[in-house]
Design a protein around this motif. Structure first.
Motif, PDB file in Angstrom:
ATOM      1  N   THR A 161      -4.138   7.542  -7.357  1.00  0.00           N
ATOM      2  CA  THR A 161      -4.188   6.085  -7.163  1.00  0.00           C
ATOM      3  C   THR A 161      -4.218   5.370  -8.511  1.00  0.00           C
ATOM      4  O   THR A 161      -3.428   4.458  -8.766  1.00  0.00           O
TER       5      THR A 161
ATOM      6  N   SER B 234       8.886   6.909  -1.967  1.00  0.00           N
ATOM      7  CA  SER B 234       7.753   7.661  -1.422  1.00  0.00           C
ATOM      8  C   SER B 234       8.202   8.987  -0.823  1.00  0.00           C
ATOM      9  O   SER B 234       9.370   9.160  -0.488  1.00  0.00           O
TER      10      SER B 234
ATOM     11  N   LYS C  30      -0.102   8.589   0.279  1.00  0.00           N
ATOM     12  CA  LYS C  30      -0.861   7.365   0.562  1.00  0.00           C
ATOM     13  C   LYS C  30      -1.568   6.884  -0.689  1.00  0.00           C
ATOM     14  O   LYS C  30      -1.611   5.693  -0.964  1.00  0.00           O
TER      15      LYS C  30
ATOM     16  N   GLN D 178       0.969   5.395  -3.062  1.00  0.00           N
ATOM     17  CA  GLN D 178       1.414   4.104  -2.540  1.00  0.00           C
ATOM     18  C   GLN D 178       0.310   3.057  -2.679  1.00  0.00           C
ATOM     19  O   GLN D 178       0.580   1.882  -2.960  1.00  0.00           O
ATOM     20  N   SER D 179      -0.921   3.487  -2.518  1.00  0.00           N
ATOM     21  CA  SER D 179      -2.026   2.528  -2.627  1.00  0.00           C
ATOM     22  C   SER D 179      -2.179   2.038  -4.074  1.00  0.00           C
ATOM     23  O   SER D 179      -2.491   0.868  -4.318  1.00  0.00           O
TER      24      SER D 179
ATOM     25  N   TYR E  33       0.347   1.685  -6.100  1.00  0.00           N
ATOM     26  CA  TYR E  33       1.488   0.761  -6.189  1.00  0.00           C
ATOM     27  C   TYR E  33       1.111  -0.599  -5.604  1.00  0.00           C
ATOM     28  O   TYR E  33       1.294  -1.650  -6.234  1.00  0.00           O
ATOM     29  N   LYS E  34       0.527  -0.568  -4.399  1.00  0.00           N
ATOM     30  CA  LYS E  34       0.130  -1.805  -3.709  1.00  0.00           C
ATOM     31  C   LYS E  34      -0.911  -2.585  -4.516  1.00  0.00           C
ATOM     32  O   LYS E  34      -0.849  -3.814  -4.639  1.00  0.00           O
ATOM     33  N   LYS E  35      -1.876  -1.867  -5.050  1.00  0.00           N
ATOM     34  CA  LYS E  35      -2.953  -2.522  -5.810  1.00  0.00           C
ATOM     35  C   LYS E  35      -2.398  -3.261  -7.019  1.00  0.00           C
ATOM     36  O   LYS E  35      -2.835  -4.367  -7.337  1.00  0.00           O
TER      37      LYS E  35
ATOM     38  N   LEU F 217       0.689  -4.431  -7.352  1.00  0.00           N
ATOM     39  CA  LEU F 217       1.422  -5.608  -6.865  1.00  0.00           C
ATOM     40  C   LEU F 217       0.439  -6.713  -6.468  1.00  0.00           C
ATOM     41  O   LEU F 217       0.626  -7.887  -6.817  1.00  0.00           O
ATOM     42  N   ASP F 218      -0.603  -6.329  -5.732  1.00  0.00           N
ATOM     43  CA  ASP F 218      -1.590  -7.323  -5.281  1.00  0.00           C
ATOM     44  C   ASP F 218      -2.240  -8.036  -6.457  1.00  0.00           C
ATOM     45  O   ASP F 218      -2.520  -9.231  -6.408  1.00  0.00           O
TER      46      ASP F 218
ATOM     47  N   GLU G  26       8.411  -6.616  -2.466  1.00  0.00           N
ATOM     48  CA  GLU G  26       7.798  -5.295  -2.240  1.00  0.00           C
ATOM     49  C   GLU G  26       8.726  -4.463  -1.376  1.00  0.00           C
ATOM     50  O   GLU G  26       9.244  -4.953  -0.378  1.00  0.00           O
TER      51      GLU G  26
ATOM     52  N   VAL H  80       9.228  -0.206  -0.004  1.00  0.00           N
ATOM     53  CA  VAL H  80       8.933   1.230  -0.034  1.00  0.00           C
ATOM     54  C   VAL H  80      10.088   1.961   0.625  1.00  0.00           C
ATOM     55  O   VAL H  80      10.484   1.621   1.737  1.00  0.00           O
TER      56      VAL H  80
END
Lengths: 339, 339
Positions: B165, B187, B196, B199-200, B202-204, B206-207, B215, B217
């Motif tokens: 992560t 992914s 996961k 990806q998390s 990646y999301k963090k 971006l957020d 965004e 995937v």
């Protein structure tokens, strides 16, 4: 009359099948009393031991071994994929053993495998292997063996290889036709017949196109740092090569690393070609010209022959020595000088 | 008084050690007469069965298994080298099994291993693995298990991973700081907790830096041709990404191949970063920025923990979940635009 089998004998006597089997083989683990009972019934019912039973017993592991020097080299990982395909079709598992180019470790692995852990083995020997006794011992113990890629000429087992001499000749010929007059050969091991064949292709091309000319063989090792030192020494010497033919993927990569460091232009100052099964060499700067071995097919053929041996099928004379052609993929690393 | 052992009993009785051992375990293979004789002498001489004997018997294969999805990926071949180092020091052999990303094949391999073929196993599960029953069955059969890299959170065995992560967050953060506003994530599998976690990360990122922004995937596969199609579609869509974060080495290579084909400039038009343990990515055109996992160390730690379990040593609480940091290697594929 139906043939009586072990299971029926065991049921009749109220014993385990394994006990009946041991009793018939006069095992010391079974009491004389039991042996006598078993033998009496076996004689009475006309029990005939199945001649295939012991060979079935030997071939019960449903497992074959693939012994290779390393798996960081893509040739071996692709060859193993070919082996696995055939094994899967046969319902077999593949055990992969790595020797890490260590003859002693290779001997230990073969000793381990003599004890019925597998039904057969495929091997590409380490570059420090100097004898065949360990293979002979397995062969004498009745274990089917197929040798592939790095084969030992001295032992009489089926061999699956590629046309190392011919394709090496063509690679060096290509360098010369692109303008090289001083081609160095990065070799892997004097012990291996595969090295000798690649070197002989190199020599043949020099003899044909540049007789009595420049010639240099550098003995590389599995150690990247050591190889980079050797290659830097080669490229910084007073009379450096203008072409390199690398016997192994690793050595071509080492050459690129040194050229990057010393700022030597490929192909302007040095042309490079090498054996490699890494598709990513097409992404190199510049893209690397390669000799691509039919790795997957070599693994597949080796496994196919091995299963013929395991299943006691006769090999065709041509199957004792299979040679699959390699492919020359020409890219920018050997292009006519662009400087 | 010296303790009487099996060997002495066997000598005294004129029997094989294995016979005495079986007789004491009341094996059906031994006659009652022999059992009585053995038991009588054992009682007379005060024979005490060695409490460690049965565990020694279990641990006699001197072999551990390493089960991995594939070996064409350098992460796994390097991890296996780490495993082999520790095994060698312990005098153990390593069996390598490939699942080829096939859950069914993985189940078959584990079933095979339940029968005492190995003393313990290390596993990085396939990307199609959806359950833990096959692992639970091995664990219940008393086989020590260590999970590494691709771990299943649901099963209670020691796990060795990297900081997926965090390092994914840093990789995407790096792309954004170099000017990317539309970062796509390639992914590998929704099943895997490792996917996961990546990806998390990646999301963090971006957020934090681009909330409510672009965004995308893309679910890639083990099939190169299929991935290249997916990536070409991604790059040719109306609103394409300007940055790609690849969860697996293979996907970064696929991206380079597509860019070469479509003539998309890296890093001018597209910046690329990916997980990779292939040192040759430094030779790519342009050199690829990578997340380098401590593959060798992960293998070494996993094997070290496994031997603690095999030797019945207590694990420290920290040894149940080991997280080793990955390294970000920044190269030209993510440099500020040079177009």
């Amino acid at each position: 009359m139906n043939q009586v089998n072990l299971k029926q004998l065991a049921q009749e006597l109220g014993l385990a099948v394994s006990t009946v089997s041991r009793a018939l083989r006069d095992s010391h683990e079974i009491s004389q009393e039991t042996k006598d009972r078993v033998q009496a019934l076996a004689t009475k019912l006309g029990f005939q031991p199945n001649p295939y039973a012991s060979s079935l017993r030997r071939n019960k592991s449903k497992t074959i071994a693939a012994i290779v020097p390393e798996i960081e080299n893509n040739f071996f990982s692709q060859a193993i994929n070919g082996v696995e395909l055939v094994a899967k079709q046969k319902g077999y598992h593949v055990l992969i053993y790595l020797t890490h180019e260590d003859f002693h470790h290779e001997q230990e692995i073969l000793q381990l495998l003599r004890n019925g852990r597998v039904d057969g083995l495929m091997i590409s020997v380490s570059n420090t292997t100097t004898g065949t006794e360990h293979l002979e011992a397995c062969r004498k113990a009745g274990l089917p063996i197929v040798s592939f890629d790095r084969v030992l000429d001295e032992i009489d087992v089926p061999k699956v290889t590629t046309d190392d001499t011919e394709v090496s000749f063509r690679a060096v010929e290509h360098l010369i036709k692109k303008g090289c007059t001083k081609v160095a050969f990065l070799s892997m091991s004097d012990n291996l017949s595969i090295s000798k064949r690649r070197q002989s292709g190199y020599k043949k091309a020099l003899d044909k196109y540049l007789p009595d000319g420049w010639e240099q063989v550098v003995q590389c090792s599995p150690d990247d740092a050591h190889n980079r030192q050797l290659i830097a020494g080669l490229l910084e010497q007073a009379d450096p090569p203008d072409g390199i033919f690398a016997a192994v993927e690793k050595f071509a990569i080492n050459t690129y690393q040194v050229c990057q460091e010393l700022n030597i232009h490929i192909p302007g100052k040095l042309k490079v070609i090498g054996f490699s099964n890494l598709s990513a060499t097409a992404l190199f700067h510049p893209p690397l010209s390669t000799i691509v071995q039919p790795a997957y097919e070599i693994g597949r053929e080796a496994a196919t022959i091995l299963f013929k041996l395991i299943e006691n099928k006769k090999l065709l004379p041509t199957e004792n020595k299979i040679v699959l052609p390699s492919q020359l993929i020409l890219r920018k690393s050997t292009a006519k000088s662009s400087l």
